[in-house]
Design a protein around this motif. Structure first.
Motif, short mmCIF file in Angstrom:
data_model
loop_
_atom_site.label_atom_id
_atom_site.label_comp_id
_atom_site.label_asym_id
_atom_site.label_seq_id
_atom_site.Cartn_x
_atom_site.Cartn_y
_atom_site.Cartn_z
N ILE A 16 0.58 7.20 -6.34
CA ILE A 16 1.66 7.11 -7.20
C ILE A 16 1.66 8.80 -7.87
N TYR A 17 2.95 9.48 -7.88
CA TYR A 17 2.85 10.67 -8.80
C TYR A 17 3.78 10.50 -9.96
N LEU A 49 -1.68 9.72 -9.34
CA LEU A 49 -2.66 8.71 -9.79
C LEU A 49 -2.90 7.76 -8.42
N THR A 50 -4.29 7.30 -8.59
CA THR A 50 -4.40 6.09 -7.48
C THR A 50 -4.56 4.87 -8.61
N SER A 98 0.88 -1.09 -0.06
CA SER A 98 -0.04 -0.06 -0.04
C SER A 98 0.87 1.28 0.07
N LEU A 99 0.46 2.22 -0.95
CA LEU A 99 1.13 3.48 -0.89
C LEU A 99 0.42 4.55 -0.47
N PRO A 100 0.97 5.63 0.30
CA PRO A 100 2.43 5.89 0.42
C PRO A 100 2.94 4.68 1.57
N ASN A 126 7.84 13.17 0.99
CA ASN A 126 8.10 12.38 2.28
C ASN A 126 7.46 10.93 2.24
N ASN A 127 8.08 9.90 2.07
CA ASN A 127 7.55 8.51 1.86
C ASN A 127 6.72 8.32 0.50
N ALA A 128 6.88 9.51 -0.49
CA ALA A 128 6.04 9.50 -1.59
C ALA A 128 6.66 8.10 -2.60
N ALA A 129 5.76 7.98 -3.56
CA ALA A 129 6.23 7.17 -4.68
C ALA A 129 6.03 7.67 -5.93
N ILE A 130 7.19 7.84 -6.75
CA ILE A 130 7.11 8.42 -8.12
C ILE A 130 7.16 7.50 -9.19
#
Lengths: 180, 273
Positions: free
Chosen positions: A43-44, A168-169, A20-22, A69-73
């Motif tokens: 996610i970005y 995006l989700t 699961s993100l973040p 912080n704790n992000a997903a690219i």
């Protein structure tokens, strides 16, 4: 002639890991290289020009387009969405073009990178030092990936067109653990 | 002299581009669907690509988000008149890419041209009253990994093999394998590069008509599939589907070798007028 059983959008693998993100280092450290992971959450998208601007914003202390912080690219520049669709085709682009910027972003909290291909030694070191993870998506599987996106919102740099940052989700978005 | 109206060329090319961007070369999907004796995760990666290509075709979606820069190889008969052919091809690109990704930018300012023009067009004058236009969509991921080696005659076949292997080892993991590998040998710099690109258009599984060149293709394919890169570069046995070599006579002091890596989203097609 043997035929695979793969059909539209269906993924055939036994017991993939869910993430699961973040997320954070605590969850990332349990991932095994080579394992298939199904991503859920936010996610970005950011690729070449967005990375250039984010790195410049960090250097000058400007506000960033999203919280790192704790992000997903996701290294991705989608095609335009067809009428009635959430997003266009959206497979990964080559990660190594972002290598020049990635250690800086990891130092500022980035935890998950999704792309394709190999990373530089400096990026690998930064991933290990900061408890981040690099996930490989299947290059060229862009129509499949669009079917895993449940929402898409323009966040920044709209002048960049397909290189803009989108939030995006995703649901059951298939990737493989590359570097952790 | 046969005249082909621009409107006819424009509409047929637009249709061709659209179809190519949705459905990649069927031989690639077939090869991935019949992948044998491969372990995980290569088998799963192949299944995901097959699922992707089926989804793209059934739902009329672009199979890859990188809809590429538009390349055209034109064979123009000397008994054919096509007014403003370059303008017409670019008009077709603008039409077709309205719904696709605009991936063309100024090399210095990086400002996008906004409509995926200009196309890259190679024209070959031919005899007769036909016009043949071949479209190839080339994405950055694989094109960026392509290379030119200016070898010397002393380097010979060993040098050629080492160059192709070097290109695949250095760039193959980034280029969306399984690859089709175009190799252009001979001529001058741009001859070799052009040949390496044209080599991608040859059907997968069809070797060069020259026996010595065909043998070199087979040797290279076996070596490349022994590198262990595999589908989606996750490790495995299927790194390349084909190595296609084209040759041209070169200078007595030269041996140019261009290696063009093509991703599995091999999108090309031809219309004849």
């Amino acid at each position: 002639m043997p035929q695979s059983a793969a059909r539209d959008g269906e993924i055939l693998i036994a017991d993939p890991v869910k993430l699961s993100l973040p997320t954070d280092t605590h969850h990332i450290k349990d991932l095994l290289p080579g394992a298939m992971v199904l991503l859920d959450g936010v996610i970005y998208t950011a690729r070449d020009q967005a990375h250039k601007r984010i790195a410049a914003a960090i250097a000058s202390g400007e506000k960033l387009p999203f919280d790192l912080n704790n992000a997903a690219i996701y290294y991705c520049g989608p095609t335009p969405a067809a009428q009635g669709r959430i997003i266009g085709s959206c497979g990964p682009t080559t990660s190594s073009r972002m290598d020049a910027y990635t250690p800086l972003l990891i130092e500022h909290g980035l935890k998950v990178m999704i792309g394709k291909g190999v990373r530089s030694d400096k990026v690998v070191q930064a991933i290990k030092k900061h408890g981040a993870v690099y996930l490989t998506a299947i290059g060229g599987a862009a129509a499949l990936y669009q079917s895993k996106v449940t929402s898409c919102e323009l966040v920044a740099y709209s002048d960049l067109g397909c290189e803009a940052v989108y939030k995006l989700t995703v649901k059951d978005f298939p990737v493989f653990v590359s570097t952790v | 002299m046969k005249t082909i109206p621009p409107s006819e060329i424009r509409s047929k090319l637009t249709e061709l581009i659209n179809d190519c961007l949705i459905v990649p070369d069927r031989s690639v999907t077939a090869a991935l669907d019949n992948i044998s004796a491969s372990g995980e995760p290569e088998r799963t990666a192949a299944e995901l690509i097959v699922a992707n290509n089926r989804t793209a075709e059934s739902q009329r979606l672009y199979c890859c988000q990188d809809t590429g820069q538009a390349l055209f190889f034109v064979k123009l008969g000397d008994e054919v008149y096509c007014p403003d052919l370059i303008g017409t091809i670019n008009a077709a690109v603008r039409d077709a890419y309205k719904t696709a990704r605009k991936s063309v930018a100024d090399p210095l300012t990086r400002i996008n041209t906004g409509d995926n023009s200009p196309a890259i067009i190679e024209t070959e004058p031919t005899r007769g009253d036909t016009l043949e236009i071949t479209f190839l969509a080339k994405g950055a991921g694989s094109e960026n990994m392509s290379r030119l080696y200016m070898l010397t005659p002393a380097d010979g076949e060993t040098g050629i093999i080492n160059s192709v292997i070097d290109a695949v080892e250095r760039g193959g993991r980034n280029a969306c394998p399984p690859l089709v590998i175009g190799v252009g040998i001979g001529g001058v710099t741009e001859t070799a590069c052009s040949l390496s690109k044209r080599a991608l258009l040859r059907p997968v599984g069809q070797n060069n008509a020259r026996a010595d060149v065909a043998a070199l293709e087979k040797t290279l394919l076996e070596k490349i599939n022994g590198l262990g890169i595999g589908v989606a570069a996750l490790g495995g046995e299927l790194t390349a589907l084909a190595v296609n070599i084209e040759t041209a006579p070169t200078h007595i002091g030269m041996l140019p070798v261009a290696v063009n890596l093509q991703c599995h989203s091999l999108r090309h097609g031809t219309v004849k007028f």
